[in-house]
Design a protein around this motif. Structure first.
Motif: not given
Length: 79
Positions: A32-61
């Motif tokens: 419900v508030r911006p996260v500092e990082a998103v941990i996912y697996r596989g392909v990078p997050l699609a634009a539709s999955e980035r809702r609420g993800v700030a530009e400086n949010t760390a992405l870790v595959n």
């Protein structure tokens, strides 16, 4: 305050390890508030999955990584 990270469904060992390391872990559809990082697996997050993800949010595959390796990458990206 604990660092807030979102971890994709199905990465339960990663969720458990990060929680034990002091992170506040939420599912991608629960934050419900911006996260500092998103941990996912596989392909990078699609634009539709980035809702609420700030530009400086760390992405870790997490594909092919152990929970410990994910935590190391996360620490490197968050500083």
């Amino acid at each position: 305050m604990a660092r807030l990270v979102s971890v994709e469904h199905g990465l339960d060992p990663v969720k458990e390890h990060l929680s034990n390391q002091g992170y506040q872990v939420v599912d991608p559809d629960e934050w419900v508030r911006p996260v500092e990082a998103v941990i996912y697996r596989g392909v990078p997050l699609a634009a539709s999955e980035r809702r609420g993800v700030a530009e400086n949010t760390a992405l870790v595959n997490a594909a092919g990584l152990t929970p410990e390796e994910v935590a190391m990458q996360l620490e490197n990206k968050l500083g």
